[in-house]
Design a protein around this motif. Structure first.
Motif, short mmCIF file in Angstrom:
data_model
loop_
_atom_site.label_atom_id
_atom_site.label_comp_id
_atom_site.label_asym_id
_atom_site.label_seq_id
_atom_site.Cartn_x
_atom_site.Cartn_y
_atom_site.Cartn_z
N VAL A 66 -0.64 -4.51 -5.40
CA VAL A 66 -0.16 -3.03 -5.33
C VAL A 66 -1.34 -2.12 -5.32
N VAL A 67 -1.34 -1.64 -4.30
CA VAL A 67 -2.30 -0.59 -4.04
C VAL A 67 -2.11 0.82 -3.89
N PHE A 68 -2.45 1.54 -4.68
CA PHE A 68 -1.84 3.07 -4.69
C PHE A 68 -3.33 3.75 -4.04
N VAL A 69 -2.79 4.52 -2.96
CA VAL A 69 -3.91 5.53 -2.40
C VAL A 69 -3.40 6.90 -2.58
N HIS A 70 -4.72 7.70 -3.09
CA HIS A 70 -4.15 9.20 -3.37
C HIS A 70 -5.54 9.96 -2.45
N PHE A 71 -5.18 11.21 -2.14
CA PHE A 71 -5.96 12.21 -1.28
C PHE A 71 -6.38 13.04 -1.98
N ALA A 72 -7.88 13.20 -1.90
CA ALA A 72 -8.46 14.41 -2.71
C ALA A 72 -9.75 14.92 -1.87
N LEU A 73 -9.98 16.16 -2.17
CA LEU A 73 -11.28 16.39 -1.49
C LEU A 73 -12.28 16.95 -2.53
N ARG A 74 -13.38 17.14 -2.35
CA ARG A 74 -14.46 17.51 -3.24
C ARG A 74 -14.22 19.18 -3.55
N GLY A 75 -14.10 19.70 -4.76
CA GLY A 75 -14.18 21.01 -4.94
C GLY A 75 -15.07 21.85 -4.05
N ILE A 129 0.98 -0.99 -0.07
CA ILE A 129 -0.04 0.01 -0.06
C ILE A 129 1.09 1.16 -0.09
N ILE A 130 0.62 1.94 -1.17
CA ILE A 130 1.53 3.28 -1.33
C ILE A 130 0.63 4.39 -1.14
N GLY A 131 0.62 5.36 -0.23
CA GLY A 131 -0.13 6.50 -0.05
C GLY A 131 0.46 7.90 -0.31
N ASP A 132 -0.48 8.68 -0.93
CA ASP A 132 -0.36 10.07 -1.24
C ASP A 132 0.90 10.52 -1.70
N LEU A 133 1.49 9.75 -2.54
CA LEU A 133 2.68 10.07 -3.48
C LEU A 133 1.90 10.51 -4.88
N GLN A 134 1.27 11.67 -4.80
CA GLN A 134 0.55 12.07 -5.86
C GLN A 134 1.15 13.81 -6.38
N ARG A 135 1.11 13.89 -7.69
CA ARG A 135 1.66 15.06 -8.24
C ARG A 135 1.92 16.13 -7.29
N GLY A 136 0.82 16.71 -6.62
CA GLY A 136 0.41 17.84 -6.04
C GLY A 136 1.54 17.74 -4.62
N ILE A 137 1.70 16.74 -4.05
CA ILE A 137 2.28 16.41 -2.86
C ILE A 137 3.82 16.58 -3.26
N THR A 138 4.12 15.65 -4.31
CA THR A 138 5.54 15.50 -4.52
C THR A 138 6.05 16.77 -5.16
N GLY A 139 5.11 17.43 -5.69
CA GLY A 139 5.96 18.76 -6.47
C GLY A 139 5.87 19.94 -5.28
N ASP A 140 5.12 19.86 -4.39
CA ASP A 140 5.04 21.10 -3.47
C ASP A 140 5.65 20.86 -2.10
#
Length: 180
Positions: A42-51, A6-17
């Protein structure tokens, strides 16, 4: 299949900022083909909130800050895209809280695949990794934390969790190279 990565929160907005997050990308990129070849789910978990903010609890300053960051954390934006190679066999889970289990179908997927052991990586060690590890243990999974597959904004906090907290909870802590 009895093991999931399980790999979590390695998403472009986080790795970029958040520069500290980038250190985990090389060991995880190297681990992914080995994990898949060994038969791990392999499970990727990403974080997002509704706009529109419908998933923000009143008075939660941290989630409000994430929401106000705009595209970095808004569902469907480029900032929430996973920053590692995802294959068709992998599972992608959207979460809205620290734990990968909170309000998601992760437990259902793991049980459907016969998973008994989880290896957890991602950012931050003191947030997503800790929350997901505790939830996994509470649900009866054996937990391994990947030391160099995790990072925190404060190295001392990362070290405290991987050297003291996680082992005291009975979690195995190993490097990406030593897992799988």
């Amino acid at each position: 299949m009895t093991t999931a990565l399980i790999i979590g929160d390695l998403q472009r907005g986080i790795t970029g900022d958040y520069p500290f997050t980038r250190q985990v990308l090389p060991p995880l990129k190297e681990l992914l083909p080995r994990a898949r070849a060994a038969g791990a789910l392999v499970v990727f978990v990403h974080f997002a909130l509704r706009g529109n903010g419908a998933d923000l609890p009143p008075g939660n300053a941290m989630l409000k800050t994430f929401h106000e960051a705009g595209d970095t954390f808004h569902e469907g934006s480029a900032g929430t895209e996973i920053d590692l190679p995802v294959t068709a066999e992998d599972v992608v889970v959207l979460k809205r809280r620290a734990s990968a289990f909170a309000g998601t179908d992760l437990d259902l997927v793991l049980r459907a695949q016969g998973v008994e052991t989880v290896a957890i990586a991602g950012v931050a060690t003191s947030a997503m990794v800790a929350a997901t590890s505790y939830d996994a243990a509470d649900r009866g999974y054996q937990v391994t934390v990947l030391r160099d597959g995790c990072a925190d904004g404060d190295q001392a906090i990362h070290d405290f969790f991987v050297d003291a907290v996680f082992p005291s909870r009975g979690f195995e802590v190993v490097s990406c190279a030593d897992w799988c």
